[in-house]
Design a protein around this motif. Structure first.
Motif, PDB file in Angstrom:
ATOM      1  N   LEU A  50      -1.891  -5.065   5.883  1.00 34.35           N
ATOM      2  CA  LEU A  50      -1.891  -5.457   4.484  1.00 34.35           C
ATOM      3  C   LEU A  50      -3.281  -5.929   4.045  1.00 34.35           C
ATOM      4  CD1 LEU A  50       1.474  -7.442   4.171  1.00 34.35           C
ATOM      5  CD2 LEU A  50       1.058  -4.989   3.902  1.00 34.35           C
ATOM      6  N   ASN A  51      -3.464  -6.092   2.769  1.00 33.53           N
ATOM      7  CA  ASN A  51      -4.745  -6.558   2.230  1.00 33.53           C
ATOM      8  C   ASN A  51      -5.094  -7.966   2.703  1.00 33.53           C
ATOM      9  OD1 ASN A  51      -2.467  -7.234   0.477  1.00 33.53           O
ATOM     10  ND2 ASN A  51      -3.985  -8.238  -0.841  1.00 33.53           N
ATOM     11  N   THR A  52      -4.085  -8.697   3.165  1.00 36.90           N
ATOM     12  CA  THR A  52      -4.300 -10.041   3.703  1.00 36.90           C
ATOM     13  C   THR A  52      -4.739 -10.016   5.161  1.00 36.90           C
ATOM     14  OG1 THR A  52      -1.960 -10.135   4.301  1.00 36.90           O
ATOM     15  CG2 THR A  52      -2.593 -11.031   2.147  1.00 36.90           C
ATOM     16  N   ARG A  53      -4.851  -8.793   5.726  1.00 39.57           N
ATOM     17  CA  ARG A  53      -5.179  -8.550   7.133  1.00 39.57           C
ATOM     18  C   ARG A  53      -4.007  -8.841   8.074  1.00 39.57           C
ATOM     19  NH1 ARG A  53     -10.902 -11.122   8.620  1.00 39.57           N
ATOM     20  NH2 ARG A  53      -9.876 -12.977   7.756  1.00 39.57           N
ATOM     21  N   GLU A  54      -2.850  -9.164   7.511  1.00 38.02           N
ATOM     22  CA  GLU A  54      -1.644  -9.298   8.325  1.00 38.02           C
ATOM     23  C   GLU A  54      -1.188  -7.906   8.767  1.00 38.02           C
ATOM     24  OE1 GLU A  54       0.928 -12.853   6.528  1.00 38.02           O
ATOM     25  OE2 GLU A  54       0.043 -11.558   4.979  1.00 38.02           O
ATOM     26  N   LYS A  55      -0.578  -7.848   9.949  1.00 40.53           N
ATOM     27  CA  LYS A  55      -0.125  -6.570  10.496  1.00 40.53           C
ATOM     28  C   LYS A  55       1.371  -6.599  10.755  1.00 40.53           C
ATOM     29  CE  LYS A  55      -4.556  -5.711  12.799  1.00 40.53           C
ATOM     30  NZ  LYS A  55      -5.236  -5.537  14.107  1.00 40.53           N
ATOM     31  N   GLY A  56       2.008  -5.456  10.489  1.00 45.93           N
ATOM     32  CA  GLY A  56       3.443  -5.389  10.704  1.00 45.93           C
ATOM     33  C   GLY A  56       3.963  -3.968  10.746  1.00 45.93           C
ATOM     34  N   ILE A  57       5.280  -3.829  10.629  1.00 44.31           N
ATOM     35  CA  ILE A  57       5.968  -2.547  10.718  1.00 44.31           C
ATOM     36  C   ILE A  57       6.772  -2.332   9.428  1.00 44.31           C
ATOM     37  CG2 ILE A  57       7.655  -1.167  11.988  1.00 44.31           C
ATOM     38  CD1 ILE A  57       5.331  -1.746  13.736  1.00 44.31           C
ATOM     39  N   VAL A  58       6.703  -1.119   8.881  1.00 44.41           N
ATOM     40  CA  VAL A  58       7.540  -0.776   7.733  1.00 44.41           C
ATOM     41  C   VAL A  58       8.990  -0.689   8.208  1.00 44.41           C
ATOM     42  CG1 VAL A  58       8.075   0.974   6.002  1.00 44.41           C
ATOM     43  CG2 VAL A  58       5.689   0.468   6.562  1.00 44.41           C
ATOM     44  N   VAL A  59       9.858  -1.503   7.583  1.00 46.15           N
ATOM     45  CA  VAL A  59      11.256  -1.540   8.029  1.00 46.15           C
ATOM     46  C   VAL A  59      12.236  -1.019   6.988  1.00 46.15           C
ATOM     47  CG1 VAL A  59      10.870  -3.416   9.661  1.00 46.15           C
ATOM     48  CG2 VAL A  59      11.504  -3.965   7.294  1.00 46.15           C
ATOM     49  N   HIS A  60      11.780  -0.853   5.748  1.00 47.33           N
ATOM     50  CA  HIS A  60      12.700  -0.364   4.711  1.00 47.33           C
ATOM     51  C   HIS A  60      11.904   0.196   3.545  1.00 47.33           C
ATOM     52  CE1 HIS A  60      16.598  -0.086   2.758  1.00 47.33           C
ATOM     53  NE2 HIS A  60      16.077  -0.594   1.663  1.00 47.33           N
ATOM     54  N   ASN A  61      12.443   1.251   2.927  1.00 48.37           N
ATOM     55  CA  ASN A  61      11.822   1.834   1.736  1.00 48.37           C
ATOM     56  C   ASN A  61      12.472   1.293   0.477  1.00 48.37           C
ATOM     57  OD1 ASN A  61      11.690   4.833   3.584  1.00 48.37           O
ATOM     58  ND2 ASN A  61       9.880   3.695   2.955  1.00 48.37           N
ATOM     59  N   ASN A  62      11.702   1.204  -0.589  1.00 45.76           N
ATOM     60  CA  ASN A  62      12.237   0.865  -1.898  1.00 45.76           C
ATOM     61  C   ASN A  62      12.318   2.146  -2.730  1.00 45.76           C
ATOM     62  OD1 ASN A  62      12.602  -2.057  -1.924  1.00 45.76           O
ATOM     63  ND2 ASN A  62      10.383  -2.165  -1.630  1.00 45.76           N
ATOM     64  N   PRO A  63      13.539   2.641  -3.019  1.00 49.16           N
ATOM     65  CA  PRO A  63      13.679   3.919  -3.735  1.00 49.16           C
ATOM     66  C   PRO A  63      12.909   3.992  -5.048  1.00 49.16           C
ATOM     67  CG  PRO A  63      15.791   3.216  -2.854  1.00 49.16           C
ATOM     68  CD  PRO A  63      14.833   2.079  -2.629  1.00 49.16           C
ATOM     69  N   ASN A  81       6.305  -8.421  -4.476  1.00 51.52           N
ATOM     70  CA  ASN A  81       5.086  -9.215  -4.279  1.00 51.52           C
ATOM     71  C   ASN A  81       3.875  -8.315  -4.491  1.00 51.52           C
ATOM     72  OD1 ASN A  81       6.116 -11.955  -2.952  1.00 51.52           O
ATOM     73  ND2 ASN A  81       7.300 -10.276  -2.070  1.00 51.52           N
ATOM     74  N   PHE A  82       3.472  -8.144  -5.741  1.00 55.53           N
ATOM     75  CA  PHE A  82       2.450  -7.161  -6.071  1.00 55.53           C
ATOM     76  C   PHE A  82       1.039  -7.580  -5.662  1.00 55.53           C
ATOM     77  CE2 PHE A  82       5.846  -5.258  -8.415  1.00 55.53           C
ATOM     78  CZ  PHE A  82       5.524  -3.911  -8.452  1.00 55.53           C
ATOM     79  N   HIS A  83       0.869  -8.836  -5.237  1.00 57.67           N
ATOM     80  CA  HIS A  83      -0.448  -9.240  -4.744  1.00 57.67           C
ATOM     81  C   HIS A  83      -0.650  -8.810  -3.291  1.00 57.67           C
ATOM     82  CE1 HIS A  83       2.403 -12.472  -3.926  1.00 57.67           C
ATOM     83  NE2 HIS A  83       1.636 -12.864  -2.928  1.00 57.67           N
ATOM     84  N   TYR A  84       0.431  -8.285  -2.665  1.00 55.22           N
ATOM     85  CA  TYR A  84       0.326  -7.677  -1.339  1.00 55.22           C
ATOM     86  C   TYR A  84       0.294  -6.160  -1.488  1.00 55.22           C
ATOM     87  CZ  TYR A  84       1.748 -12.079   0.966  1.00 55.22           C
ATOM     88  OH  TYR A  84       1.821 -13.355   1.426  1.00 55.22           O
ATOM     89  N   TYR A  85      -0.486  -5.490  -0.663  1.00 52.65           N
ATOM     90  CA  TYR A  85      -0.443  -4.035  -0.632  1.00 52.65           C
ATOM     91  C   TYR A  85      -0.996  -3.536   0.708  1.00 52.65           C
ATOM     92  CZ  TYR A  85      -5.275  -4.789  -2.288  1.00 52.65           C
ATOM     93  OH  TYR A  85      -6.559  -5.234  -2.443  1.00 52.65           O
ATOM     94  N   ILE A  86      -0.609  -2.319   1.064  1.00 53.08           N
ATOM     95  CA  ILE A  86      -1.018  -1.722   2.338  1.00 53.08           C
ATOM     96  C   ILE A  86      -2.422  -1.143   2.204  1.00 53.08           C
ATOM     97  CG2 ILE A  86      -0.543   0.156   3.979  1.00 53.08           C
ATOM     98  CD1 ILE A  86       2.448  -0.248   3.309  1.00 53.08           C
ATOM     99  N   VAL A  87      -3.288  -1.488   3.154  1.00 47.00           N
ATOM    100  CA  VAL A  87      -4.663  -0.978   3.125  1.00 47.00           C
ATOM    101  C   VAL A  87      -4.949  -0.003   4.266  1.00 47.00           C
ATOM    102  CG1 VAL A  87      -5.578  -2.995   1.931  1.00 47.00           C
ATOM    103  CG2 VAL A  87      -5.538  -2.971   4.443  1.00 47.00           C
ATOM    104  N   ASP A  88      -4.088   0.012   5.282  1.00 44.54           N
ATOM    105  CA  ASP A  88      -4.329   0.930   6.392  1.00 44.54           C
ATOM    106  C   ASP A  88      -3.029   1.193   7.141  1.00 44.54           C
ATOM    107  OD1 ASP A  88      -5.758   2.610   8.033  1.00 44.54           O
ATOM    108  OD2 ASP A  88      -6.669   1.038   9.240  1.00 44.54           O
ATOM    109  N   VAL A  89      -2.959   2.375   7.747  1.00 43.82           N
ATOM    110  CA  VAL A  89      -1.831   2.745   8.600  1.00 43.82           C
ATOM    111  C   VAL A  89      -2.350   2.866  10.029  1.00 43.82           C
ATOM    112  CG1 VAL A  89      -0.111   4.516   9.113  1.00 43.82           C
ATOM    113  CG2 VAL A  89      -0.633   3.950   6.748  1.00 43.82           C
ATOM    114  N   LEU A  90      -1.722   2.159  10.960  1.00 41.90           N
ATOM    115  CA  LEU A  90      -2.150   2.151  12.349  1.00 41.90           C
ATOM    116  C   LEU A  90      -1.405   3.214  13.154  1.00 41.90           C
ATOM    117  CD1 LEU A  90      -2.081  -1.725  12.920  1.00 41.90           C
ATOM    118  CD2 LEU A  90      -4.053  -0.307  12.305  1.00 41.90           C
ATOM    119  N   ASP A  91      -2.015   3.629  14.241  1.00 42.76           N
ATOM    120  CA  ASP A  91      -1.328   4.555  15.140  1.00 42.76           C
ATOM    121  C   ASP A  91      -0.270   3.836  15.966  1.00 42.76           C
ATOM    122  OD1 ASP A  91      -2.667   6.915  14.442  1.00 42.76           O
ATOM    123  OD2 ASP A  91      -4.382   6.389  15.702  1.00 42.76           O
TER     124      ASP A  91
END
Length: 356
Positions: A299-312, A342-352
């Motif tokens: 994320l833009n906050t440099r936090e790292k995680g896993i996508v667990v659900h989509n928003n249609p 939470n629009f102040h969060y956004y994805i900045v990179d996708v990890l392998d």
């Protein structure tokens, strides 16, 4: 369930998704524990990443078509592209029945966000590409308001849009280096050959065969085989052009690694009005998961995680389960962030991969 690189797989991990062989059969079934021998075998088949069972993510990816339909499609496409049915209409009723099942399955689902997560060996590109492109095209057709009959035409033409490649030498289709001019001219002929096969040998109606003929045409006239432009190109061929290119970009090939879905979408958006119909692309992006479930992200906050659900309603803003804080420290308690809220969060990179 989460996606990991095969090189990081360890004995004892459990597969969460089937892995398919070159002929579309299940090579290794989900639920099987990995051994060093299995891992080595997968590497030999060119598998790059896999999905494993993971209690930390607690996610499951719902398929938009059943395993039974998928296997039926692989069998039919495999037979067709092995030239088993050339010069006969024997397979035509089977194709119609299959496409009807795919359409009915998709129409019975209210909201679809597509996660293209099947794991396959590099050698079976044609099988998965034919099916994936068909599903993508039909979903676009649904978004455009096509009735069942029009979806049938679109589905049949898409499933067989590359049928002309059966007449192209395999060494040219899978060549790793740049194509010579004569080789590229041969590749381009698959559109005309495909049209002839579908109209003359399979006796499909004209608008089915025209999908094979025109799916490589581009709005600005830079496509082939005729260099047609804008309104000269049938809408169904424009639909397949979008689906065809997207699936090709996100698929591993013998000569290159796949792009991540959000990068492929960016390519389509940047090519609107020159290569692809912008209205069709706008419908396409409403059901494609830009960030696939099980994918590690930053994320833009440099936090790292896993996508667990989509928003249609917001395909680019999924729910992310955070495992590492902004300083790279493992969190004692994981947290979920819904990017749609939470629009102040956004994805900045996708990890392998992400070790959790």
């Amino acid at each position: 369930m989460r996606r990991i690189l095969l090189k990081n797989a360890k004995e004892g991990m459990v597969l969460a998704r089937d892995i398919y062989s070159e002929d579309g059969k299940v090579l290794i079934a989900s639920g099987q524990k990995l051994t060093n021998g299995v891992i080595k075998r997968l590497k030999e088949f060119g598998v790059y990443d896999i999905y494993i069972v993971d209690d930390n993510t607690e996610i499951y990816i719902e398929d938009v078509i059943t395993k039974e339909i998928k296997e039926e499609a692989f069998e039919i496409v495999n037979d067709v592209f092995s030239s088993k049915y050339i010069n006969t209409q024997e397979v035509t009723p089977e194709i119609k029945e299959l496409v009807s099942k795919i359409i009915s399955s998709l129409l019975n689902q209210k909201e679809i966000i597509l996660n293209l997560c099947d794991i396959r060996t590099v050698g079976n590109y044609t099988l998965f590409h034919s099916l994936n492109t068909t599903v993508l095209s039909i979903l676009i057709g649904i978004k455009l308001g096509y009735d069942f009959d029009k979806l049938m035409v679109l589905g049949m033409g898409t499933l067989l849009h590359d049928i002309g490649k059966i007449k192209i030498p395999k060494n040219i289709l899978s060549k790793r280096g740049p194509l010579q001019e004569k080789e590229y001219e041969m590749i381009k002929m698959h559109t005309i050959v495909g049209y002839d096969i579908l109209s003359s040998e399979y006796k499909f109606e004209q608008n089915v065969a025209e999908i094979a003929l025109f799916h490589h045409e581009r709005l600005d006239g830079s496509g082939y085989p005729f260099g047609k432009t804008r309104d000269e190109i049938p809408q169904m061929a424009k639909i397949v052009a979008v689906a065809d290119v997207f699936d090709a970009l996100v698929s591993d090939r013998e000569f290159r690694k796949r792009l991540k879905p959000h990068m492929a979408i960016e390519y389509l958006l940047n090519s609107c009005s020159t290569h692809f119909d912008s209205y069709i692309v706008s419908k396409f992006v409403t059901f494609i998961s830009l960030f696939q479930i099980g994918t590690p992200v930053v994320l833009n906050t440099r936090e790292k995680g896993i996508v667990v659900h989509n928003n249609p309603k917001f395909p680019s803003r999924p729910i992310v389960r955070i495992f590492y804080d902004s300083e790279g420290k493992r969190l004692a308690f994981r947290k979920d962030i819904d990017l749609a809220l939470n629009f102040h969060y956004y994805i900045v990179d996708v990890l392998d991969d992400l070790e959790i």
